[in-house]
Design a protein around this motif. Structure first.
Motif, PDB file in Angstrom:
ATOM      1  N   ALA A 317       0.831  -1.209   0.000  1.00 31.78           N
ATOM      2  CA  ALA A 317       0.000   0.000   0.000  1.00 31.78           C
ATOM      3  C   ALA A 317       0.862   1.255   0.000  1.00 31.78           C
ATOM      4  O   ALA A 317       0.585   2.229  -0.724  1.00 31.78           O
ATOM      5  CB  ALA A 317      -0.930  -0.015   1.213  1.00 31.78           C
ATOM      6  N   ALA A 318       1.929   1.238   0.791  1.00 29.44           N
ATOM      7  CA  ALA A 318       2.802   2.408   0.873  1.00 29.44           C
ATOM      8  C   ALA A 318       3.488   2.684  -0.464  1.00 29.44           C
ATOM      9  O   ALA A 318       3.619   3.848  -0.878  1.00 29.44           O
ATOM     10  CB  ALA A 318       3.846   2.196   1.975  1.00 29.44           C
ATOM     11  N   LYS A 319       3.934   1.638  -1.139  1.00 25.88           N
ATOM     12  CA  LYS A 319       4.596   1.813  -2.442  1.00 25.88           C
ATOM     13  C   LYS A 319       3.626   2.410  -3.459  1.00 25.88           C
ATOM     14  O   LYS A 319       3.963   3.361  -4.178  1.00 25.88           O
ATOM     15  CB  LYS A 319       5.125   0.478  -2.946  1.00 25.88           C
ATOM     16  CG  LYS A 319       5.850   0.569  -4.283  1.00 25.88           C
ATOM     17  CD  LYS A 319       6.412  -0.772  -4.690  1.00 25.88           C
ATOM     18  CE  LYS A 319       7.137  -0.694  -6.037  1.00 25.88           C
ATOM     19  NZ  LYS A 319       8.307   0.207  -5.991  1.00 25.88           N
ATOM     20  N   ALA A 320       2.407   1.855  -3.511  1.00 23.79           N
ATOM     21  CA  ALA A 320       1.417   2.362  -4.450  1.00 23.79           C
ATOM     22  C   ALA A 320       1.008   3.790  -4.107  1.00 23.79           C
ATOM     23  O   ALA A 320       0.845   4.635  -5.002  1.00 23.79           O
ATOM     24  CB  ALA A 320       0.190   1.441  -4.458  1.00 23.79           C
ATOM     25  N   ASP A 321       0.862   4.083  -2.827  1.00 26.52           N
ATOM     26  CA  ASP A 321       0.480   5.433  -2.403  1.00 26.52           C
ATOM     27  C   ASP A 321       1.551   6.451  -2.763  1.00 26.52           C
ATOM     28  O   ASP A 321       1.243   7.604  -3.103  1.00 26.52           O
ATOM     29  CB  ASP A 321       0.214   5.464  -0.896  1.00 26.52           C
ATOM     30  CG  ASP A 321      -1.099   4.804  -0.510  1.00 26.52           C
ATOM     31  OD1 ASP A 321      -1.983   4.649  -1.380  1.00 26.52           O
ATOM     32  OD2 ASP A 321      -1.246   4.446   0.684  1.00 26.52           O
ATOM     33  N   ALA A 322       2.811   6.055  -2.676  1.00 26.70           N
ATOM     34  CA  ALA A 322       3.893   6.975  -3.033  1.00 26.70           C
ATOM     35  C   ALA A 322       3.851   7.323  -4.518  1.00 26.70           C
ATOM     36  O   ALA A 322       4.060   8.481  -4.909  1.00 26.70           O
ATOM     37  CB  ALA A 322       5.240   6.354  -2.658  1.00 26.70           C
ATOM     38  N   VAL A 323       3.560   6.328  -5.349  1.00 28.62           N
ATOM     39  CA  VAL A 323       3.444   6.592  -6.786  1.00 28.62           C
ATOM     40  C   VAL A 323       2.225   7.469  -7.056  1.00 28.62           C
ATOM     41  O   VAL A 323       2.284   8.402  -7.876  1.00 28.62           O
ATOM     42  CB  VAL A 323       3.361   5.268  -7.567  1.00 28.62           C
ATOM     43  CG1 VAL A 323       3.100   5.544  -9.053  1.00 28.62           C
ATOM     44  CG2 VAL A 323       4.641   4.471  -7.401  1.00 28.62           C
ATOM     45  N   LYS A 324       1.124   7.188  -6.378  1.00 27.82           N
ATOM     46  CA  LYS A 324      -0.069   8.028  -6.535  1.00 27.82           C
ATOM     47  C   LYS A 324       0.259   9.486  -6.231  1.00 27.82           C
ATOM     48  O   LYS A 324      -0.127  10.392  -6.988  1.00 27.82           O
ATOM     49  CB  LYS A 324      -1.178   7.543  -5.607  1.00 27.82           C
ATOM     50  CG  LYS A 324      -2.390   8.458  -5.573  1.00 27.82           C
ATOM     51  CD  LYS A 324      -3.451   7.984  -4.583  1.00 27.82           C
ATOM     52  CE  LYS A 324      -4.578   9.001  -4.465  1.00 27.82           C
ATOM     53  NZ  LYS A 324      -5.649   8.561  -3.532  1.00 27.82           N
ATOM     54  N   ALA A 325       0.969   9.726  -5.137  1.00 25.02           N
ATOM     55  CA  ALA A 325       1.309  11.101  -4.761  1.00 25.02           C
ATOM     56  C   ALA A 325       2.162  11.769  -5.826  1.00 25.02           C
ATOM     57  O   ALA A 325       1.966  12.957  -6.144  1.00 25.02           O
ATOM     58  CB  ALA A 325       2.035  11.100  -3.413  1.00 25.02           C
ATOM     59  N   SER A 326       3.090  11.031  -6.432  1.00 23.19           N
ATOM     60  CA  SER A 326       3.959  11.624  -7.446  1.00 23.19           C
ATOM     61  C   SER A 326       3.205  11.924  -8.735  1.00 23.19           C
ATOM     62  O   SER A 326       3.528  12.889  -9.440  1.00 23.19           O
ATOM     63  CB  SER A 326       5.148  10.707  -7.722  1.00 23.19           C
ATOM     64  OG  SER A 326       4.740   9.497  -8.338  1.00 23.19           O
ATOM     65  N   ILE A 327       2.190  11.106  -9.042  1.00 25.24           N
ATOM     66  CA  ILE A 327       1.353  11.398 -10.213  1.00 25.24           C
ATOM     67  C   ILE A 327       0.527  12.646  -9.960  1.00 25.24           C
ATOM     68  O   ILE A 327       0.436  13.542 -10.800  1.00 25.24           O
ATOM     69  CB  ILE A 327       0.446  10.206 -10.544  1.00 25.24           C
ATOM     70  CG1 ILE A 327       1.255   9.007 -11.017  1.00 25.24           C
ATOM     71  CG2 ILE A 327      -0.579  10.596 -11.619  1.00 25.24           C
ATOM     72  CD1 ILE A 327       0.441   7.740 -11.199  1.00 25.24           C
ATOM     73  N   MET A 328      -0.039  12.731  -8.769  1.00 24.07           N
ATOM     74  CA  MET A 328      -0.942  13.836  -8.476  1.00 24.07           C
ATOM     75  C   MET A 328      -0.214  15.163  -8.323  1.00 24.07           C
ATOM     76  O   MET A 328      -0.773  16.216  -8.634  1.00 24.07           O
ATOM     77  CB  MET A 328      -1.767  13.513  -7.231  1.00 24.07           C
ATOM     78  CG  MET A 328      -2.725  12.344  -7.452  1.00 24.07           C
ATOM     79  SD  MET A 328      -3.856  12.053  -6.068  1.00 24.07           S
ATOM     80  CE  MET A 328      -4.915  13.499  -6.205  1.00 24.07           C
ATOM     81  N   ASP A 329       1.054  15.131  -7.875  1.00 24.86           N
ATOM     82  CA  ASP A 329       1.772  16.410  -7.764  1.00 24.86           C
ATOM     83  C   ASP A 329       2.509  16.782  -9.051  1.00 24.86           C
ATOM     84  O   ASP A 329       3.185  17.813  -9.126  1.00 24.86           O
ATOM     85  CB  ASP A 329       2.734  16.405  -6.565  1.00 24.86           C
ATOM     86  CG  ASP A 329       3.934  15.469  -6.715  1.00 24.86           C
ATOM     87  OD1 ASP A 329       4.253  15.054  -7.844  1.00 24.86           O
ATOM     88  OD2 ASP A 329       4.572  15.150  -5.689  1.00 24.86           O
TER      89      ASP A 329
END
Length: 374
Positions: A317-329
């Protein structure tokens, strides 16, 4: 049968003037302008009739349910107007008849919550004073706009979790039709999975329907029988999630949180929320600001990844969430080359990035996806 309903509202990011104090609205990505001679004339709220045409039943807990929640948000935001809907509209001349009936019933705005093509266009051309919107539409007119969701981003993020949780690297996909939304979803999902398992593959089965629980269940069963241990799809119900639960596999869903149908199998879902978008478009129609637009509701503002399922490991979950944050920013775009198609041809060169328009119209499979391209 035409039904009338109303209920609650919800929104996201403030876009300025909106009906009701505190209403929040999503940012939208304008990808192709739709041209109009000028805004349609304003309509008094008490005289307004807003109609919705649905591809499935409002009880599907999926795509149509999500749009129905949007209609209820409109009714709550503008309690003096009238809302109506017809569900499970066929892709036939009956669709034209139903949309004509909306116009005959003095609808000033009509939302087609799926792509009805010429069945809708002919009606819109004959009713220039009525505002039309077509979800996942392809042919904007002077009084017809289109809208959809940037689902390829959350699909990529969910794919990261799927790739990490698949022991075999064999993923399966229950597809409706070989259409751009399926190509973009399958491609994005596998691209995400391959960041953690470069050898992952994705097998698709097309069932030629958006809502067919029996066919979706059969497809899910066949995919698991063929060795797939994580399922994804674009169905409007929970059929293949229930199969995954029964067979000890995992699944990613579409539209809404369906985890109660398979709590051990559930990884996440691509969540859609049209409420704020609908409220803003109706507001514009009532005050005389409406002209057709071509909008993609963005990641985090109309489409998102659901909260992770209870069996998703914390590190995944943490790995996927980190990628999500980088896409969104904006610091990372997963759709940059080199990207090859299923035949090995380079479609996106190294250093190039697919545009939102290209992602929306994606009509080819990447390497590793089978079952869609002839």
């Amino acid at each position: 049968m035409i039904s009338t309903k109303s209920l609650s509202r919800r929104g996201f990011l403030n876009m300025g003037a909106a009906a009701g104090a505190g209403l929040l609205l999503p940012k939208t990505g304008l990808i192709t302008p739709a041209h109009a001679a000028g805004p349609l004339a304003p309509v008094a709220e008490e005289d307004a009739h807003i109609a919705f045409g649905h591809t499935g039943p409002t009880s599907d807990e999926g795509w149509t349910w999500a749009h129905d929640q949007g209609m209820k948000a409109v009714a709550a935001a503008f309690p003096k107007l009238r809302t109506s809907y017809v569900e499970s509209i066929p892709y036939s001349a009956d669709a034209t008849r139903i949309y004509r009936q909306f116009v005959a019933d003095d609808a000033c705005m009509v939302f087609a919550t799926s792509n009805y093509g010429d069945f809708l266009y002919d009606v819109a051309k004959r009713a220039p004073d009525v505002a039309f919107y077509e979800c996942d539409g392809r042919n904007p007119l002077d009084n017809l706009g289109t809208y959809y969701v940037s689902h390829w981003y959350p699909s990529y993020v969910a794919g990261i979790a799927a790739g990490a949780m698949s022991p075999s690297g064999k993923l399966g996909y229950v597809a409706s039709f070989p259409v751009p939304s399926v190509y973009s979803g399958t491609n994005a999902f596998l691209m995400g999975a391959r960041t953690v398992n470069p050898e992952a593959t994705l097998q698709t089965i097309v069932i030629n329907s958006w809502f067919d629980p029996q066919a979706a269940t059969q497809a899910g069963t066949a995919l698991i029988d063929n060795g797939c241990d994580v399922l994804f799809g674009i169905m409007d119900e929970a059929g293949y999630l229930q199969v995954a639960e029964e067979r000890g596999a995992k699944a990613v869903m579409w539209n809404t949180d369906l985890r109660r149908y398979g709590p051990n199998a559930y990884i996440s879902s691509i969540i859609v929320d049209f409420k704020a978008f609908y409220v803003e478009q109706v507001r514009r129609r009532l005050v005389g600001e409406w002209t057709p637009t071509y909008d993609l509701l963005p990641f985090g503002g109309g489409v998102d990844v659901d909260a992770w399922g209870e069996t998703v490991p914390a590190d995944v979950a943490a790995k996927a969430d980190a990628v999500k944050a980088s896409i969104m920013d904006g610091s990372f775009n997963p759709f940059s080359g080199e990207i090859k198609d299923s035949k090995g041809n380079v479609k996106v060169a190294k250093g190039e990035t697919m545009s939102e328009q290209e992602l929306y119209h994606w009509n080819w499979s990447i390497e590793g996806v089978s079952g869609l391209d002839a």
